[in-house]
Design a protein around this motif. Structure first.
Motif, PDB file in Angstrom:
ATOM      1  N   SER A   1       0.394   7.434   7.933  1.00 22.91           N
ATOM      2  CA  SER A   1      -0.534   6.737   8.829  1.00 22.91           C
ATOM      3  C   SER A   1      -1.137   5.503   8.157  1.00 22.91           C
ATOM      4  O   SER A   1      -1.580   4.581   8.851  1.00 22.91           O
ATOM      5  N   TRP A   2      -1.119   5.451   6.841  1.00 22.65           N
ATOM      6  CA  TRP A   2      -1.633   4.275   6.148  1.00 22.65           C
ATOM      7  C   TRP A   2      -0.760   3.057   6.424  1.00 22.65           C
ATOM      8  O   TRP A   2      -1.256   1.926   6.450  1.00 22.65           O
ATOM      9  N   VAL A   3       0.542   3.251   6.651  1.00 19.37           N
ATOM     10  CA  VAL A   3       1.420   2.139   7.010  1.00 19.37           C
ATOM     11  C   VAL A   3       1.044   1.616   8.402  1.00 19.37           C
ATOM     12  O   VAL A   3       1.043   0.405   8.645  1.00 19.37           O
ATOM     13  N   TRP A   4       0.694   2.547   9.304  1.00 23.74           N
ATOM     14  CA  TRP A   4       0.259   2.149  10.644  1.00 23.74           C
ATOM     15  C   TRP A   4      -1.055   1.379  10.565  1.00 23.74           C
ATOM     16  O   TRP A   4      -1.263   0.419  11.301  1.00 23.74           O
ATOM     17  N   TYR A   5      -1.943   1.808   9.681  1.00 23.00           N
ATOM     18  CA  TYR A   5      -3.218   1.095   9.494  1.00 23.00           C
ATOM     19  C   TYR A   5      -2.968  -0.330   9.012  1.00 23.00           C
ATOM     20  O   TYR A   5      -3.514  -1.287   9.560  1.00 23.00           O
ATOM     21  N   LEU A   6      -2.132  -0.495   7.992  1.00 24.04           N
ATOM     22  CA  LEU A   6      -1.885  -1.829   7.438  1.00 24.04           C
ATOM     23  C   LEU A   6      -1.173  -2.735   8.441  1.00 24.04           C
ATOM     24  O   LEU A   6      -1.530  -3.908   8.597  1.00 24.04           O
ATOM     25  N   THR A   7      -0.184  -2.194   9.146  1.00 26.49           N
ATOM     26  CA  THR A   7       0.547  -3.004  10.119  1.00 26.49           C
ATOM     27  C   THR A   7      -0.343  -3.385  11.302  1.00 26.49           C
ATOM     28  O   THR A   7      -0.313  -4.528  11.766  1.00 26.49           O
ATOM     29  N   GLY A   8      -1.136  -2.434  11.792  1.00 33.26           N
ATOM     30  CA  GLY A   8      -2.055  -2.735  12.886  1.00 33.26           C
ATOM     31  C   GLY A   8      -3.088  -3.776  12.496  1.00 33.26           C
ATOM     32  O   GLY A   8      -3.413  -4.677  13.278  1.00 33.26           O
ATOM     33  N   ALA A   9      -3.606  -3.679  11.282  1.00 36.00           N
ATOM     34  CA  ALA A   9      -4.582  -4.664  10.810  1.00 36.00           C
ATOM     35  C   ALA A   9      -3.943  -6.038  10.662  1.00 36.00           C
ATOM     36  O   ALA A   9      -4.564  -7.057  10.982  1.00 36.00           O
ATOM     37  N   LEU A  10      -2.705  -6.079  10.215  1.00 39.26           N
ATOM     38  CA  LEU A  10      -2.007  -7.354  10.083  1.00 39.26           C
ATOM     39  C   LEU A  10      -1.760  -7.999  11.447  1.00 39.26           C
ATOM     40  O   LEU A  10      -1.998  -9.200  11.629  1.00 39.26           O
ATOM     41  N   VAL A  11      -1.324  -7.202  12.426  1.00 36.25           N
ATOM     42  CA  VAL A  11      -1.086  -7.728  13.772  1.00 36.25           C
ATOM     43  C   VAL A  11      -2.398  -8.220  14.390  1.00 36.25           C
ATOM     44  O   VAL A  11      -2.455  -9.305  14.970  1.00 36.25           O
ATOM     45  N   MET A  12      -3.459  -7.442  14.276  1.00 35.29           N
ATOM     46  CA  MET A  12      -4.741  -7.855  14.858  1.00 35.29           C
ATOM     47  C   MET A  12      -5.350  -9.046  14.120  1.00 35.29           C
ATOM     48  O   MET A  12      -6.028  -9.864  14.732  1.00 35.29           O
ATOM     49  N   SER A  13      -5.109  -9.155  12.825  1.00 36.45           N
ATOM     50  CA  SER A  13      -5.584 -10.330  12.093  1.00 36.45           C
ATOM     51  C   SER A  13      -4.895 -11.587  12.595  1.00 36.45           C
ATOM     52  O   SER A  13      -5.497 -12.657  12.661  1.00 36.45           O
ATOM     53  N   TYR A  14      -3.621 -11.450  12.985  1.00 36.96           N
ATOM     54  CA  TYR A  14      -2.898 -12.585  13.544  1.00 36.96           C
ATOM     55  C   TYR A  14      -3.419 -12.952  14.933  1.00 36.96           C
ATOM     56  O   TYR A  14      -3.525 -14.129  15.274  1.00 36.96           O
TER      57      TYR A  14
END
Length: 167
Positions: free
Chosen positions: A51-64
């Motif tokens: 789930s940490w990969v989902w956290y990092l990817t979601g944060a990256l998408v939302m930061s964009y």
């Protein structure tokens, strides 16, 4: 491994869906946060391991997608992810109630951290307006979307992670 491979297309599709369709469905000035809801459901599922990969990817998408600085959503989603892992070790017996509780906390945390980041960057906003025009409507929309997202993503996580365990 399948859990890691599907994270990028799912989060990108969710980000596109959130930026195009869900941004048009607003209540006052509040919008629903689909990526937050997906992160909560995936992290609450007992079979998921990454789930940490989902956290990092979601944060990256939302930061964009967001106007917040790059670190904003990494802080928000990181705190939500840590909160879920704290609760998951102690109160796992009620997944739907936990989903609602973490959705409430995550929505409020999103507003607080966003306000704090904007305040640090010398953008003065009225706290009463933020609470009544953004936070409460966003919380309402997130709670309305929480049950359908929980049903879809939780079943999907069960299928993906159980297939992975069988291999």
């Amino acid at each position: 491994m399948v859990e890691i491979l599907i994270v990028i297309p799912v989060m990108i599709f969710s980000g596109i869906f959130q930026a195009t369709l869900l941004s048009r469905i607003n209540l006052l000035s509040g919008n629903a946060d689909l990526i937050l809801l997906i992160l909560i459901v995936w992290s609450l599922n007992p079979h998921t391991r990454y789930s940490w990969v989902w956290y990092l990817t979601g944060a990256l998408v939302m930061s964009y997608l967001s106007a917040l600085p790059l670190y904003g959503y990494f802080i928000i989603y990181g705190l939500v992810w840590l909160f879920i892992h704290f609760l998951k070790t102690r109160f796992w017996q009620m997944p739907m109630i936990l989903m609602m509780f973490v959705t409430i906390v995550g929505s409020i945390l999103t507003a607080l951290v966003s306000y704090a980041i904007l305040f640090i960057n010398d953008i003065a906003l009225d706290p009463k307006t933020i609470l009544t025009q953004v936070t409460i409507p966003s919380l309402t929309l997130n709670l309305l979307m929480a049950i359908p997202v929980f049903g879809i993503v939780n079943d999907w996580a069960n299928v993906v992670c159980q297939k992975e365990a069988e291999v």
